[in-house]
Motif scaffolding. Sequence first.
Motif, PDB file in Angstrom:
ATOM      1  N   LEU A  72      -0.659  -1.801  -6.526  1.00 30.88           N
ATOM      2  CA  LEU A  72       0.114  -2.539  -7.526  1.00 30.88           C
ATOM      3  C   LEU A  72      -0.178  -2.014  -8.930  1.00 30.88           C
ATOM      4  CD1 LEU A  72       2.029  -4.804  -8.332  1.00 30.88           C
ATOM      5  CD2 LEU A  72       0.082  -6.378  -8.281  1.00 30.88           C
ATOM      6  N   CYS A  73      -1.442  -1.715  -9.211  1.00 34.33           N
ATOM      7  CA  CYS A  73      -1.793  -1.137 -10.514  1.00 34.33           C
ATOM      8  C   CYS A  73      -1.032   0.161 -10.761  1.00 34.33           C
ATOM      9  CB  CYS A  73      -3.295  -0.875 -10.591  1.00 34.33           C
ATOM     10  SG  CYS A  73      -4.326  -2.341 -10.626  1.00 34.33           S
ATOM     11  N   LEU A  74      -1.005   1.037  -9.768  1.00 31.57           N
ATOM     12  CA  LEU A  74      -0.332   2.330  -9.914  1.00 31.57           C
ATOM     13  C   LEU A  74       1.178   2.154 -10.043  1.00 31.57           C
ATOM     14  CD1 LEU A  74      -2.383   4.383  -7.286  1.00 31.57           C
ATOM     15  CD2 LEU A  74      -2.580   4.471  -9.779  1.00 31.57           C
ATOM     16  N   LYS A  75       1.739   1.192  -9.313  1.00 29.56           N
ATOM     17  CA  LYS A  75       3.175   0.925  -9.426  1.00 29.56           C
ATOM     18  C   LYS A  75       3.539   0.490 -10.840  1.00 29.56           C
ATOM     19  CE  LYS A  75       4.395  -0.434  -4.697  1.00 29.56           C
ATOM     20  NZ  LYS A  75       4.848  -1.552  -3.836  1.00 29.56           N
ATOM     21  N   LEU A  76       2.754  -0.422 -11.379  1.00 30.16           N
ATOM     22  CA  LEU A  76       3.039  -0.908 -12.726  1.00 30.16           C
ATOM     23  C   LEU A  76       2.910   0.206 -13.758  1.00 30.16           C
ATOM     24  CD1 LEU A  76       1.285  -4.407 -12.724  1.00 30.16           C
ATOM     25  CD2 LEU A  76       3.690  -3.875 -12.365  1.00 30.16           C
ATOM     26  N   ILE A  77       1.908   1.063 -13.601  1.00 26.21           N
ATOM     27  CA  ILE A  77       1.740   2.179 -14.532  1.00 26.21           C
ATOM     28  C   ILE A  77       2.946   3.110 -14.477  1.00 26.21           C
ATOM     29  CG2 ILE A  77       0.376   4.248 -15.012  1.00 26.21           C
ATOM     30  CD1 ILE A  77      -2.088   2.675 -14.112  1.00 26.21           C
ATOM     31  N   ILE A  78       3.429   3.419 -13.261  1.00 22.74           N
ATOM     32  CA  ILE A  78       4.588   4.307 -13.114  1.00 22.74           C
ATOM     33  C   ILE A  78       5.827   3.672 -13.749  1.00 22.74           C
ATOM     34  CG2 ILE A  78       6.175   5.320 -11.424  1.00 22.74           C
ATOM     35  CD1 ILE A  78       3.791   5.748  -9.599  1.00 22.74           C
ATOM     36  N   LEU A  79       6.021   2.387 -13.528  1.00 21.01           N
ATOM     37  CA  LEU A  79       7.182   1.712 -14.121  1.00 21.01           C
ATOM     38  C   LEU A  79       7.089   1.670 -15.642  1.00 21.01           C
ATOM     39  CD1 LEU A  79       7.646  -1.251 -11.613  1.00 21.01           C
ATOM     40  CD2 LEU A  79       9.128   0.721 -11.884  1.00 21.01           C
ATOM     41  N   TRP A  80       5.911   1.401 -16.170  1.00 23.85           N
ATOM     42  CA  TRP A  80       5.751   1.364 -17.623  1.00 23.85           C
ATOM     43  C   TRP A  80       5.994   2.732 -18.249  1.00 23.85           C
ATOM     44  CZ3 TRP A  80       0.565  -1.766 -17.178  1.00 23.85           C
ATOM     45  CH2 TRP A  80       0.871  -3.101 -16.895  1.00 23.85           C
ATOM     46  N   LEU A  81       5.532   3.775 -17.581  1.00 27.64           N
ATOM     47  CA  LEU A  81       5.730   5.128 -18.111  1.00 27.64           C
ATOM     48  C   LEU A  81       7.191   5.573 -18.016  1.00 27.64           C
ATOM     49  CD1 LEU A  81       2.573   6.990 -16.720  1.00 27.64           C
ATOM     50  CD2 LEU A  81       2.961   6.144 -19.045  1.00 27.64           C
ATOM     51  N   VAL A 189       4.916 -10.357  -7.337  1.00 26.30           N
ATOM     52  CA  VAL A 189       5.354  -9.126  -8.004  1.00 26.30           C
ATOM     53  C   VAL A 189       5.593  -8.021  -6.980  1.00 26.30           C
ATOM     54  CG1 VAL A 189       4.618  -7.284  -9.562  1.00 26.30           C
ATOM     55  CG2 VAL A 189       4.298  -9.667 -10.208  1.00 26.30           C
ATOM     56  N   ILE A 190       4.726  -7.916  -5.979  1.00 22.95           N
ATOM     57  CA  ILE A 190       4.932  -6.914  -4.922  1.00 22.95           C
ATOM     58  C   ILE A 190       6.246  -7.186  -4.204  1.00 22.95           C
ATOM     59  CG2 ILE A 190       4.064  -6.070  -2.716  1.00 22.95           C
ATOM     60  CD1 ILE A 190       1.231  -6.546  -3.776  1.00 22.95           C
ATOM     61  N   GLY A 191       6.490  -8.454  -3.851  1.00 21.78           N
ATOM     62  CA  GLY A 191       7.753  -8.794  -3.212  1.00 21.78           C
ATOM     63  C   GLY A 191       8.943  -8.546  -4.123  1.00 21.78           C
ATOM     64  N   MET A 192       8.779  -8.822  -5.418  1.00 21.08           N
ATOM     65  CA  MET A 192       9.860  -8.593  -6.380  1.00 21.08           C
ATOM     66  C   MET A 192      10.216  -7.110  -6.466  1.00 21.08           C
ATOM     67  SD  MET A 192      10.307  -7.324  -9.717  1.00 21.08           S
ATOM     68  CE  MET A 192       8.668  -7.449 -10.394  1.00 21.08           C
ATOM     69  N   LEU A 193       9.213  -6.227  -6.483  1.00 24.08           N
ATOM     70  CA  LEU A 193       9.484  -4.786  -6.556  1.00 24.08           C
ATOM     71  C   LEU A 193      10.171  -4.296  -5.286  1.00 24.08           C
ATOM     72  CD1 LEU A 193       6.186  -3.515  -8.240  1.00 24.08           C
ATOM     73  CD2 LEU A 193       8.421  -3.880  -9.297  1.00 24.08           C
ATOM     74  N   ILE A 256       6.260   6.408  -6.256  1.00 23.48           N
ATOM     75  CA  ILE A 256       5.844   5.074  -5.811  1.00 23.48           C
ATOM     76  C   ILE A 256       5.840   5.031  -4.288  1.00 23.48           C
ATOM     77  CG2 ILE A 256       6.568   2.657  -5.688  1.00 23.48           C
ATOM     78  CD1 ILE A 256       7.454   2.812  -8.557  1.00 23.48           C
ATOM     79  N   ALA A 257       6.855   5.627  -3.661  1.00 23.91           N
ATOM     80  CA  ALA A 257       6.910   5.673  -2.203  1.00 23.91           C
ATOM     81  C   ALA A 257       5.765   6.503  -1.629  1.00 23.91           C
ATOM     82  CB  ALA A 257       8.257   6.247  -1.748  1.00 23.91           C
ATOM     83  N   LEU A 258       5.415   7.584  -2.307  1.00 23.81           N
ATOM     84  CA  LEU A 258       4.293   8.414  -1.840  1.00 23.81           C
ATOM     85  C   LEU A 258       2.992   7.606  -1.840  1.00 23.81           C
ATOM     86  CD1 LEU A 258       3.056  11.136  -1.032  1.00 23.81           C
ATOM     87  CD2 LEU A 258       2.889  11.681  -3.477  1.00 23.81           C
ATOM     88  N   LEU A 259       2.709   6.934  -2.946  1.00 25.64           N
ATOM     89  CA  LEU A 259       1.510   6.099  -3.013  1.00 25.64           C
ATOM     90  C   LEU A 259       1.585   4.954  -2.012  1.00 25.64           C
ATOM     91  CD1 LEU A 259       1.202   5.918  -6.907  1.00 25.64           C
ATOM     92  CD2 LEU A 259      -0.220   7.272  -5.366  1.00 25.64           C
ATOM     93  N   GLN A 260       2.792   4.446  -1.816  1.00 25.61           N
ATOM     94  CA  GLN A 260       2.993   3.343  -0.886  1.00 25.61           C
ATOM     95  C   GLN A 260       2.534   3.716   0.516  1.00 25.61           C
ATOM     96  OE1 GLN A 260       5.217   0.360  -1.834  1.00 25.61           O
ATOM     97  NE2 GLN A 260       4.078  -0.455  -0.136  1.00 25.61           N
ATOM     98  N   PHE A 261       2.932   4.874   0.987  1.00 27.38           N
ATOM     99  CA  PHE A 261       2.633   5.239   2.363  1.00 27.38           C
ATOM    100  C   PHE A 261       1.210   5.748   2.537  1.00 27.38           C
ATOM    101  CE2 PHE A 261       7.120   4.785   2.695  1.00 27.38           C
ATOM    102  CZ  PHE A 261       7.318   4.404   4.012  1.00 27.38           C
ATOM    103  N   LEU A 262       0.631   6.316   1.506  1.00 31.99           N
ATOM    104  CA  LEU A 262      -0.769   6.704   1.595  1.00 31.99           C
ATOM    105  C   LEU A 262      -1.663   5.472   1.741  1.00 31.99           C
ATOM    106  CD1 LEU A 262      -1.011   9.583  -1.054  1.00 31.99           C
ATOM    107  CD2 LEU A 262      -1.035   9.784   1.443  1.00 31.99           C
ATOM    108  N   THR A 263      -1.384   4.433   0.965  1.00 30.32           N
ATOM    109  CA  THR A 263      -2.215   3.227   1.018  1.00 30.32           C
ATOM    110  C   THR A 263      -1.846   2.326   2.197  1.00 30.32           C
ATOM    111  OG1 THR A 263      -0.680   2.148  -0.531  1.00 30.32           O
ATOM    112  CG2 THR A 263      -2.614   3.233  -1.463  1.00 30.32           C
ATOM    113  N   ASN A 264      -0.542   2.190   2.492  1.00 33.18           N
ATOM    114  CA  ASN A 264      -0.137   1.302   3.573  1.00 33.18           C
ATOM    115  C   ASN A 264      -0.670   1.756   4.928  1.00 33.18           C
ATOM    116  OD1 ASN A 264       1.186  -0.399   1.877  1.00 33.18           O
ATOM    117  ND2 ASN A 264       3.231  -0.036   2.668  1.00 33.18           N
TER     118      ASN A 264
END
Length: 378
Positions: A72-81, A189-193, A256-264
Amino acid sequence: MGSIVNPAVEFGLRAIGIWPGSPRAMLCRICWTVSLGLAQTFQFRYIIACIETNNFPDLVDSVSTTLPYSLLCLKLIILWLNQRLFNDILTSMLRDWRNCDSIALNMRIMMNKTNVSHRCSMLIIGIYAMAVVVYSSVIIELNNMDTNAETSEKELFLKMKFPFVHEFSPIYEIVMFVQFIQLLSNASVIGMLNALIMTLILHVSGQIDIVCRGLFELFSGKREYKSWKNATGAVIRKHQDLIAFSDNIEKLFSYIALLQFLTNTLVICCIAFAILTRSRIRLIAEVFLFYIAITLEAFIFCFAGEYLSNKQIDRKYSLRSFWYDAKPNESRVLLIIMLRSQKRLTLTIGKFNDLSLQVFGDTLKASASYVSVLLTMS
């Protein structure tokens, strides 16, 4: 913009400070940075303590709850950037809706897609919120059932190591309350994204249907423009806008999808390990709902990519039928659209692989193989 995005999704985007024109965007970002930063610090301290004490079951359990926070931290950083890119996406959606106002059938198509996206958004956010409520209530009940709760360490919602003693009242109740609020807000927030990606994909799907309808009317003679030149120009512009919109979604969600599947993959593996090794039925039920929520997160991304690819195939079949039925001088118009359609509209995992249901199946298989490794290590 409120009509094209579910109000719950809009509220979540405002809460994380990315909604365009939000008056307290910077304050929201600072609050999320401090909140997640402190939570991650205490969670990683607990992981380090588990490694030092050789407590393998608690280590696996803590990793399964820490990685979603990190993601979630990484997702928010990517969206903010990528704030400007996100603004362009919402602006394109608003422009598409304004262009549909004068055409009743196009408006009906987009309204159908919007209704589906609103239902999906509420369902996804509701599942994540329900998972938090069930998880928290099970932890509270187990703490109440523990007859030695006064002498033993009480379990927290999230495994953390604090620099202070938290086992005694009222510090324990305050920590539990803060953790519950943070769990509920983070899960929402995770569900919202996840609901946001479905909203964007369904919007693309509606625009593809409108392009196909424009092509049908163009070559059937029942077009909305009196001039052939204006009619063909409108269809080509709509097609170009559709490709640009899809490319922006890909740029925003690819990594975001790349990070998603590495962590999931790791989280699903850890949760499956916990289900196989825990003995109490209530704990298994608690972890199982968490497993469903994490698996749903990977499934939504894969389903979005698969759905978009299938809509692309539908459009290619429409182009072929129009090509055979068109007059020789009219068929030249299709050349531009056919050339642009050779580039598939899809979502990728960090530009490496297309998102599809097959990727989702491979993720579950990889997680299952890793579970056997963990069982051997334990």
